[in-house]
Design a protein around this motif. Structure first.
Motif, PDB file in Angstrom:
ATOM      1  N   ASN A 184      -9.176   8.730   8.964  1.00 19.08           N
ATOM      2  CA  ASN A 184      -9.047  10.427   8.507  1.00 19.08           C
ATOM      3  C   ASN A 184      -9.957  11.357   7.857  1.00 19.08           C
ATOM      4  O   ASN A 184      -9.320  12.274   7.179  1.00 19.08           O
TER       5      ASN A 184
ATOM      6  N   VAL B  76      -7.431   8.158  -0.504  1.00 16.65           N
ATOM      7  CA  VAL B  76      -6.053   7.637   0.420  1.00 16.65           C
ATOM      8  C   VAL B  76      -6.888   6.857   1.437  1.00 16.65           C
ATOM      9  O   VAL B  76      -6.205   6.083   1.747  1.00 16.65           O
TER      10      VAL B  76
ATOM     11  N   VAL C 243      -9.089   4.820  -0.603  1.00 10.87           N
ATOM     12  CA  VAL C 243      -9.061   3.359  -1.196  1.00 10.87           C
ATOM     13  C   VAL C 243      -9.069   1.879  -0.315  1.00 10.87           C
ATOM     14  O   VAL C 243      -9.911   0.879  -0.493  1.00 10.87           O
ATOM     15  N   PRO C 244      -7.806   1.355  -0.146  1.00  9.10           N
ATOM     16  CA  PRO C 244      -7.130  -0.251   0.683  1.00  9.10           C
ATOM     17  C   PRO C 244      -8.730   0.656   2.315  1.00  9.10           C
ATOM     18  O   PRO C 244      -9.381  -1.305   2.154  1.00  9.10           O
TER      19      PRO C 244
ATOM     20  N   ILE D  62     -11.682  -0.962   0.235  1.00  6.55           N
ATOM     21  CA  ILE D  62     -11.785  -1.940  -0.554  1.00  6.55           C
ATOM     22  C   ILE D  62     -12.346  -2.860   0.515  1.00  6.55           C
ATOM     23  O   ILE D  62     -12.628  -4.122   0.205  1.00  6.55           O
TER      24      ILE D  62
ATOM     25  N   TYR E 189      -9.006 -11.633   7.168  1.00  5.44           N
ATOM     26  CA  TYR E 189      -8.050 -10.876   6.853  1.00  5.44           C
ATOM     27  C   TYR E 189      -8.019  -9.439   6.598  1.00  5.44           C
ATOM     28  O   TYR E 189      -7.326  -8.055   6.321  1.00  5.44           O
ATOM     29  N   TRP E 190      -9.126  -9.307   5.838  1.00  6.81           N
ATOM     30  CA  TRP E 190      -9.924  -7.593   5.738  1.00  6.81           C
ATOM     31  C   TRP E 190     -10.023  -7.190   6.623  1.00  6.81           C
ATOM     32  O   TRP E 190      -9.784  -6.002   6.869  1.00  6.81           O
TER      33      TRP E 190
ATOM     34  N   LEU F   2      -6.595  -5.700   8.064  1.00  8.61           N
ATOM     35  CA  LEU F   2      -6.137  -5.281   7.259  1.00  8.61           C
ATOM     36  C   LEU F   2      -6.871  -3.625   7.521  1.00  8.61           C
ATOM     37  O   LEU F   2      -6.194  -2.917   7.881  1.00  8.61           O
TER      38      LEU F   2
ATOM     39  N   PHE G  57      -5.353  -0.111   9.007  1.00 14.01           N
ATOM     40  CA  PHE G  57      -5.449   1.342   8.936  1.00 14.01           C
ATOM     41  C   PHE G  57      -5.686   2.007   9.838  1.00 14.01           C
ATOM     42  O   PHE G  57      -5.332   3.382   9.743  1.00 14.01           O
TER      43      PHE G  57
ATOM     44  N   ILE H 130      -2.875   2.779  12.536  1.00  8.12           N
ATOM     45  CA  ILE H 130      -1.712   3.501  11.171  1.00  8.12           C
ATOM     46  C   ILE H 130      -2.766   5.356  11.421  1.00  8.12           C
ATOM     47  O   ILE H 130      -1.677   6.170  11.641  1.00  8.12           O
ATOM     48  N   TYR H 131      -3.884   5.499  10.623  1.00 10.50           N
ATOM     49  CA  TYR H 131      -4.335   6.506  10.295  1.00 10.50           C
ATOM     50  C   TYR H 131      -4.562   7.106  11.738  1.00 10.50           C
ATOM     51  O   TYR H 131      -4.346   8.879  11.490  1.00 10.50           O
TER      52      TYR H 131
ATOM     53  N   MET I 178      -3.600   9.647  -5.810  1.00  7.48           N
ATOM     54  CA  MET I 178      -3.470  10.724  -4.548  1.00  7.48           C
ATOM     55  C   MET I 178      -1.947  11.576  -5.181  1.00  7.48           C
ATOM     56  O   MET I 178      -3.021  12.435  -4.471  1.00  7.48           O
TER      57      MET I 178
ATOM     58  N   ILE J 210      -0.022  -0.119   2.785  1.00  6.28           N
ATOM     59  CA  ILE J 210      -1.623  -0.581   2.490  1.00  6.28           C
ATOM     60  C   ILE J 210      -2.187  -0.800   1.362  1.00  6.28           C
ATOM     61  O   ILE J 210      -3.055  -2.050   1.488  1.00  6.28           O
ATOM     62  N   ASP J 211      -2.035   0.250   0.351  1.00  2.00           N
ATOM     63  CA  ASP J 211      -3.224   0.008  -1.028  1.00  2.00           C
ATOM     64  C   ASP J 211      -2.179  -1.080  -1.409  1.00  2.00           C
ATOM     65  O   ASP J 211      -3.106  -2.489  -2.060  1.00  2.00           O
TER      66      ASP J 211
ATOM     67  N   ALA K 228      -4.020  -4.052   0.102  1.00  4.25           N
ATOM     68  CA  ALA K 228      -5.708  -4.430   0.259  1.00  4.25           C
ATOM     69  C   ALA K 228      -5.270  -5.289  -1.384  1.00  4.25           C
ATOM     70  O   ALA K 228      -6.687  -5.832  -1.457  1.00  4.25           O
TER      71      ALA K 228
ATOM     72  N   TRP L  57      -4.900  -8.654  -1.890  1.00  4.04           N
ATOM     73  CA  TRP L  57      -5.720  -9.830  -1.575  1.00  4.04           C
ATOM     74  C   TRP L  57      -7.153  -9.459  -2.290  1.00  4.04           C
ATOM     75  O   TRP L  57      -7.179 -10.381  -2.314  1.00  4.04           O
TER      76      TRP L  57
END
Lengths: 277, 42, 224, 260
Positions: free
Chosen positions: C148, C173, C175-176, C179, C197-198, C201, C205, C208-209, D140, D174-175, D178, D181
């Motif tokens: 990113n 962008v 943030v997920p 987390i 699962y983190w 995720l 991410f 995708i990015y 955002m 995705i947010d 996340a 969860w």
């Protein structure tokens, strides 16, 4: 030879064609409706005072800036096409060479950017034409102005462009460097590369330019009176005199006929729409 | 009751603020239209 | 083929430049070190704190350090306007951006490798900590920030206040990803909960990015 | 050049501004009527809810604002892709209009939320999944507006905006995952919303009214903003046209110094 271009109809398509190129910076019109064409193997002198739009025009043709309006075609391919970018090289006051790397390292990277297969050979060939063989191992930061110019010229020639753009190449160079640069340029033109040179010191190039494009406040104005001036011009600069002399001998062309020829081609080459008569 | 009034007040206020910025922009556009006319007349 | 070699050349060039100028790495290390030290003053660095918010502390330090690397990713091309040289060339923008991404990733990873043991010592990481998992999370998380960040670094390079714009674009962008990496690190630090699962995720991410960034590379590296 | 008073082709291809804004009054009055109806239904028409009492009435503006805000952002995403494919100034105008209007609606959602939460939950804010997600999306799109202000060149703005618009929207799902969860372990405070929560038919009608009213409002605002952008574009192009032709006169005036 770099002059050997791919494809057949290279007589028909000019090396460079600008159609109604305008560029605004905010509300400031840096370039207004400039149209002209440059044939292959010819040389165009780009004249004009500071801030007239010379650098903007060259950067647009090189693909570093986008025109706000209008199109630029290089060897028949419109920018920003990949084929057009391959055909053009820009020598500007910025060398586009990273100061912390050696000249050779910089050039190797540019070889990669332009997808050159045999990079070492290409670097050697370009360095020879620019007279920069002895500089390859040196760091760019350590080079003098003249050496840096040679290194930058090597970078510009690396991908064998058919159109070479030079933005104030003689500025802040000593006489010896000017002479060797002029020698290189003359050789390039003899090899069939189209040149476009912007300069303040016009006496250095006006004797061997085919076309003149005079920009003022972003607009193209032809310089029709230049022949008259040229006859009475003072060639007091011995560098310029030496070079014209060599050109007359090497190019097999006397300086007086060259002037006539230049006058004609200036009228043909510059698109009438871009010219105030 | 006060909370409900506050909530609806805020909602309207935000729209009003946005409408206000739209109005300001409209004014600006008028202004540049005038400038343009003046430029053309010159 | 030329895509891969241009990517590799860009990485090589960046690493060579970094070795010569040392502008990013030294700043990154020092910056992150300061963050860790300031944290230990601001909060009392006890084991109990580390078990509660250790993952957050670690990633804030990594994030600040990473921001320096990402700012330099295209800022490195500023001298003599080398970036304009790239923009004028017909080279694939995606390959160039991929190279920049890889070099930022490497530099961030090296910094993190130095910081991680330091963090463990200064903040009394619990003996239950699962270091393999933490390293795995760091790899995926750094990948997310790097992919990113280089994209936004290229984007903010056009603006005058380049260094100011980058965090404004990058942080929302990401943030997920933030987390996910904080939570996964926390799980591995305390040994409580499930982290897989983190990681999934985070991996999603990343993929995708990375794809999106390479697809849209032309947009952020075009002529001005 | 601007010679002979001729303008570059591109200038002629600029979308023309709408001749008159007659539609504004019509649309605005329809929207206003719908809003009044929605307001009436929300405050008086719908029955008072049993557990939360009168505070539940905030719901009728709170939820539709979020839905319409998200819809607006979705259109922004589509406009960004449209710009990417066609490089049309219209796409860019639509993108900025929807981003701004969406931000306004989401702001309503985010401010009415705490006002509702305070009397019902006893707290202004909680990091509940839905709240967090909304806040992040809001942030955002603020950065989207900020980018436009930071990008000085008008040539670059639409391109970079489209590049960011796509990136931002890709972050939304995705947010969503996340944050869900992240917050599953925590006891979530009462989550209201969603039409399936067994609403009274009259309440449902009130929500529908507000949603349609907000939709109309969004359409009006977006269209207004969109046309402003088109007009701005057109003005800019005309001004450039004038500058292109006029500069020429300027040089002629300068006389023999330049022309020989």
């Amino acid at each position: 030879m770099p002059a050997e271009l791919p494809g057949g109809g290279r007589e028909a398509t000019p090396a460079l064609q600008c159609r109604q190129v305008s560029r605004f910076f905010g509300s400031f019109p840096a370039l207004r409706n400039v149209s002209f064409r440059l044939e292959r193997g010819r040389m165009l002198a780009l004249l004009g005072s500071n801030g007239a739009g010379k650098s903007t025009l060259l950067r647009i043709i090189a693909g570093a800036l986008r025109p706000t309006y209008g199109t630029v075609s290089i060897a028949g391919v419109e920018l920003p096409g990949e084929g057009a970018k391959r055909q053009v090289g820009l020598l500007s006051h910025e060398s586009f060479l990273h100061p912390a790397l050696s000249v050779a390292e910089n050039l190797a990277y540019y070889g990669q950017l332009y997808g050159i297969d045999d990079a070492p050979a290409a670097i050697a060939a370009a360095a020879e034409r620019a007279g920069a063989q002895h500089l390859l191992k040196l760091r760019v930061a350590e080079l003098s102005q003249g050496m840096r110019q040679k290194a930058a010229l090597t970078r510009t020639l690396l991908h064998r462009p058919s159109l070479l753009l030079l933005d104030e190449p003689f500025a802040s160079l000593d006489r010896a460097s000017v002479a060797s640069l002029l020698e290189s340029l003359r050789q390039l033109r003899a090899d069939g590369i189209a040149l476009m040179i912007s300069t303040h010191t016009e006496h250095l190039i006006e004797s061997w330019a085919d076309q003149f494009l005079h920009l003022e406040r972003g607009m193209a104005i032809s310089r029709q009176g230049i022949e008259g001036e040229a006859e009475g011009r003072r060639l007091d600069d011995h560098v310029a005199a030496a070079v014209t002399g060599r050109e007359a001998a090497g190019g097999g062309r006397a300086s007086q006929p060259a002037l006539n020829q230049r006058g004609e081609s200036a009228n043909q080459g510059v698109d009438p729409r871009g010219v105030r008569r | 009751m006060a909370y409900v009034v506050a909530a609806y007040g805020v909602a309207w206020a935000i729209h009003m603020i946005y409408l206000f910025t739209l109005g300001a922009r409209e004014k600006e556009l008028r202004q540049s239209l005038e400038t343009l006319k003046a430029l053309g007349r010159e | 083929m030329s895509f891969v070699s241009l990517t590799l050349e860009t990485v090589k060039r960046d690493l060579r430049l970094e070795l010569r100028t040392r502008e990013a790495m030294s700043a990154m290390l020092f910056y992150a070190l300061l963050v860790i030290v300031i944290f230990s003053f601001a909060f009392e660095a006890e084991a109990s704190l580390t078990t509660r918010v250790g993952g957050g502390l670690l990633w804030v330090a990594f994030l600040f350090a990473g921001m320096v690397a990402l700012d330099r990713a295209l800022g490195r091309e500023q001298p003599d306007n080398c970036l304009a040289g790239v923009r004028m060339s017909p080279a694939s923008r995606s390959a160039f951006l991929a190279g920049k991404f890889a070099s930022s990733f490497l530099m961030m990873a090296v910094t993190e490798a130095i910081l991680l043991p330091l963090f463990a010592v200064l903040f009394n990481a619990p003996p239950t900590a699962h270091w393999g998992g933490i390293v795995g999370t760091a790899v995926l998380g750094t990948w997310a920030l790097a992919t990113n960040g280089t994209y936004f670094s290229a984007m903010s390079n056009y603006a005058r206040q380049r260094s100011l714009l980058l965090p404004l674009l990058l942080l929302p962008v990401s943030v997920p990803a933030v987390i996910a990496m904080v939570q996964a690190t926390q799980v591995y630090l305390t040994g409580e909960g499930v982290a897989h699962y983190w990681l999934k995720l985070l991996f999603g991410f990343d993929v995708i990015y990375t794809v999106l960034g390479l697809l849209l590379a032309d947009l952020v590296l075009e002529a001005e | 050049m601007a010679t002979n008073g001729q303008l570059p082709e591109e200038l002629l291809r600029i979308p023309q501004p709408p001749a008159a804004k007659n539609w504004v009054r019509l649309w605005a009055s329809i929207t206003f009527a719908l809003l009044l109806l929605g307001l009436y239904e929300a405050l008086i028409g719908a029955p008072t809810e049993a557990t939360m009492g009168i505070y539940q009435r905030i719901f009728y503006f709170h939820v539709p604002a979020a839905m319409i805000g998200f819809l607006s952002f979705f259109i922004n995403f589509l406009a960004s892709i449209w710009y990417l494919l066609k490089r049309s100034p219209r796409a860019d105008a639509l993108a900025i209009a929807t981003a701004e209007v969406g931000l306004a609606f989401l702001s309503i959602n985010l401010t009415t939320g705490p006002i509702w939460a305070k009397p019902v939950w006893g707290i202004w804010w909680t990091w509940d999944a839905r709240l967090t997600l909304t806040l992040i999306i809001w942030v955002m799109y603020v950065s989207y507006i900020v980018l436009r202000q930071f990008t000085p060149s008008a040539e670059l703005q639409p391109r970079l905006s489209a590049a960011l618009g796509i990136f931002i929207f890709a972050a939304v799902p995705i947010d969503y995952m996340a944050i869900r969860w992240w917050r599953t372990q925590h006891p979530a405070p009462v989550i209201l919303g969603g039409k399936n929560s067994g609403l009274d038919p009259h309440m449902y009608f009130a929500v529908l009214c507000c949603e349609i009213a907000f939709l109309a409002l969004m359409a009006t605002l977006v269209r207004f903003r969109y046309e402003q952008e088109i007009v701005k574009h057109w003005l800019e192009a005309r001004r450039r046209g004038v500058l292109l032709t006029q500069g020429e006169l300027g040089v002629t005036d300068q006389g023999p110094g330049i022309r020989s």
